[in-house]
Design a protein around this motif. Structure first.
Motif, PDB file in Angstrom:
ATOM      1  N   UNK A  81       0.883  -1.275   0.013  1.00  0.00           N
ATOM      2  CA  UNK A  81       0.112  -0.070   0.018  1.00  0.00           C
ATOM      3  C   UNK A  81       0.895   1.303  -0.030  1.00  0.00           C
ATOM      4  N   UNK A  82       2.101   1.048   0.391  1.00  0.00           N
ATOM      5  CA  UNK A  82       3.096   2.135   0.362  1.00  0.00           C
ATOM      6  C   UNK A  82       3.362   2.770  -1.039  1.00  0.00           C
ATOM      7  N   UNK A  83       3.246   1.948  -2.090  1.00  0.00           N
ATOM      8  CA  UNK A  83       3.358   2.264  -3.230  1.00  0.00           C
ATOM      9  C   UNK A  83       2.128   3.151  -3.788  1.00  0.00           C
ATOM     10  N   UNK A  84       0.993   3.136  -3.269  1.00  0.00           N
ATOM     11  CA  UNK A  84      -0.001   3.966  -3.785  1.00  0.00           C
ATOM     12  C   UNK A  84       0.123   5.157  -3.236  1.00  0.00           C
ATOM     13  N   UNK A  85       0.638   5.252  -2.054  1.00  0.00           N
ATOM     14  CA  UNK A  85       0.929   6.597  -1.195  1.00  0.00           C
ATOM     15  C   UNK A  85       1.980   7.100  -1.857  1.00  0.00           C
ATOM     16  N   UNK A  86       3.050   6.416  -2.222  1.00  0.00           N
ATOM     17  CA  UNK A  86       4.180   7.082  -2.808  1.00  0.00           C
ATOM     18  C   UNK A  86       3.889   7.679  -4.172  1.00  0.00           C
ATOM     19  N   UNK A 181      -5.926  13.342   2.191  1.00  0.00           N
ATOM     20  CA  UNK A 181      -6.904  12.397   1.455  1.00  0.00           C
ATOM     21  C   UNK A 181      -6.471  10.737   1.757  1.00  0.00           C
ATOM     22  N   UNK A 182      -5.243  10.466   1.591  1.00  0.00           N
ATOM     23  CA  UNK A 182      -4.667   9.395   1.775  1.00  0.00           C
ATOM     24  C   UNK A 182      -4.463   8.669   3.203  1.00  0.00           C
ATOM     25  N   UNK A 183      -4.482   9.556   4.216  1.00  0.00           N
ATOM     26  CA  UNK A 183      -4.641   9.148   5.436  1.00  0.00           C
ATOM     27  C   UNK A 183      -6.073   8.637   5.733  1.00  0.00           C
ATOM     28  N   UNK A 184      -7.065   9.401   5.167  1.00  0.00           N
ATOM     29  CA  UNK A 184      -8.399   9.085   5.511  1.00  0.00           C
ATOM     30  C   UNK A 184      -8.559   7.882   4.738  1.00  0.00           C
ATOM     31  N   UNK A 185      -8.120   7.743   3.502  1.00  0.00           N
ATOM     32  CA  UNK A 185      -8.670   6.463   2.748  1.00  0.00           C
ATOM     33  C   UNK A 185      -7.846   5.215   3.250  1.00  0.00           C
ATOM     34  N   UNK A 186      -6.454   5.270   3.627  1.00  0.00           N
ATOM     35  CA  UNK A 186      -5.886   4.247   4.069  1.00  0.00           C
ATOM     36  C   UNK A 186      -6.105   3.894   5.453  1.00  0.00           C
ATOM     37  N   UNK A 187      -6.679   4.531   6.123  1.00  0.00           N
ATOM     38  CA  UNK A 187      -7.332   4.350   7.463  1.00  0.00           C
ATOM     39  C   UNK A 187      -8.678   3.394   7.208  1.00  0.00           C
ATOM     40  N   UNK A 194      -0.753  -2.367   9.133  1.00  0.00           N
ATOM     41  CA  UNK A 194      -0.095  -1.865   8.180  1.00  0.00           C
ATOM     42  C   UNK A 194      -0.394  -0.446   7.827  1.00  0.00           C
ATOM     43  N   UNK A 195      -1.397   0.063   8.419  1.00  0.00           N
ATOM     44  CA  UNK A 195      -1.492   1.583   8.488  1.00  0.00           C
ATOM     45  C   UNK A 195      -0.602   2.299   9.278  1.00  0.00           C
ATOM     46  N   UNK A 196      -0.210   1.729  10.133  1.00  0.00           N
ATOM     47  CA  UNK A 196       0.739   2.101  11.388  1.00  0.00           C
ATOM     48  C   UNK A 196       2.101   2.468  10.630  1.00  0.00           C
ATOM     49  N   UNK A 197       2.527   1.476   9.522  1.00  0.00           N
ATOM     50  CA  UNK A 197       3.514   1.612   8.918  1.00  0.00           C
ATOM     51  C   UNK A 197       3.666   2.537   7.959  1.00  0.00           C
ATOM     52  N   UNK A 198       2.681   3.059   7.332  1.00  0.00           N
ATOM     53  CA  UNK A 198       2.528   3.938   6.300  1.00  0.00           C
ATOM     54  C   UNK A 198       3.343   5.254   6.380  1.00  0.00           C
TER      55      UNK A 198
END
Length: 214
Positions: A81-86, A181-187, A194-198
């Motif tokens: 999921x980090x790749x989406x955030x990246x 946006x991505x903090x809301x979506x990833x949560x 996993x969320x804690x590691x992003x």
């Protein structure tokens, strides 16, 4: 070879000038003369490379796809999921200075144009689907996540948030807003561990570029 390289540079200069013009004025109000004057070229030089405003605009719009193949996906991450955030934060960072990308994004939301706006959206959605599918296989997603729906929501939400940032602040805070946006979506997508590691910091895209990873 020197002549061919000069032609490539000239074409790229036209595209970058067009990106800036389309970003500022949209498809309907932009004029070919605006583009070649900004590029510092003659009308003849422009028409040697492009036959119409529509052809030029479509190439600027399709530049989203070619840019994605250049810097997306990024190098593999331990957390998929980090790749989406990246990718999202990198695009947000590039939107602060990349005139070609700015123009392409403007054209993709410009309903007054005659362009085929589906290709860049489809490419972005396909990228999201691929990463989300692998993340699901790795157990990174919460149960019940619909991959296709989530991919379309992410692309649609990114488009809307960056547009809001452009309208409200001239994109001066686009990286912060996309990070929000991505903090809301990833949560709502990632399992808690996993969320804690992003890393969803606003400066992530800038750091990726500085590190030579994009």
């Amino acid at each position: 070879m020197a002549q061919q390289e000069r032609a490539v540079r000239t074409r790229q200069a036209i595209l970058e000038a067009a990106g800036a013009v389309f970003a500022e004025r949209g498809y309907g109000s932009a004029r070919i003369s605006d583009v070649y004057k900004r590029a510092g070229m003659t009308k003849g030089a422009f028409y040697f490379h492009f036959t119409s405003k529509e052809q030029l605009a479509q190439e600027v719009l399709d530049g989203q796809v070619s840019q994605q193949t250049t810097y997306l996906p990024l190098y593999p991450r331990e957390v998929k999921l980090q790749e989406l955030v990246d990718s999202a934060l990198l695009v947000a960072h590039r939107l602060t200075f990349d005139s070609l990308l700015q123009g392409s994004i403007r054209l993709s939301v410009d309903q007054g144009s005659v362009l085929d706006r589906r290709r860049p959206y489809r490419s972005w959605i396909d990228f999201q689907v691929a990463v989300l599918t692998e993340a699901q296989e790795r157990g990174e997603l919460l149960p019940g996540v619909d991959i296709e729906v989530t991919a379309e929501v992410l692309v649609g939400a990114f488009s809307g948030v960056q547009l809001l940032a452009e309208v409200m602040t001239g994109r001066t805070n686009v990286e912060e807003r996309i990070a929000d946006l991505y903090r809301v979506m990833m949560a709502s997508l990632a399992v808690p561990e996993v969320f804690a590691r992003l890393d969803i910091s606003p400066d992530l895209g800038k750091r990726l570029m500085a590190e030579g990873l994009a």
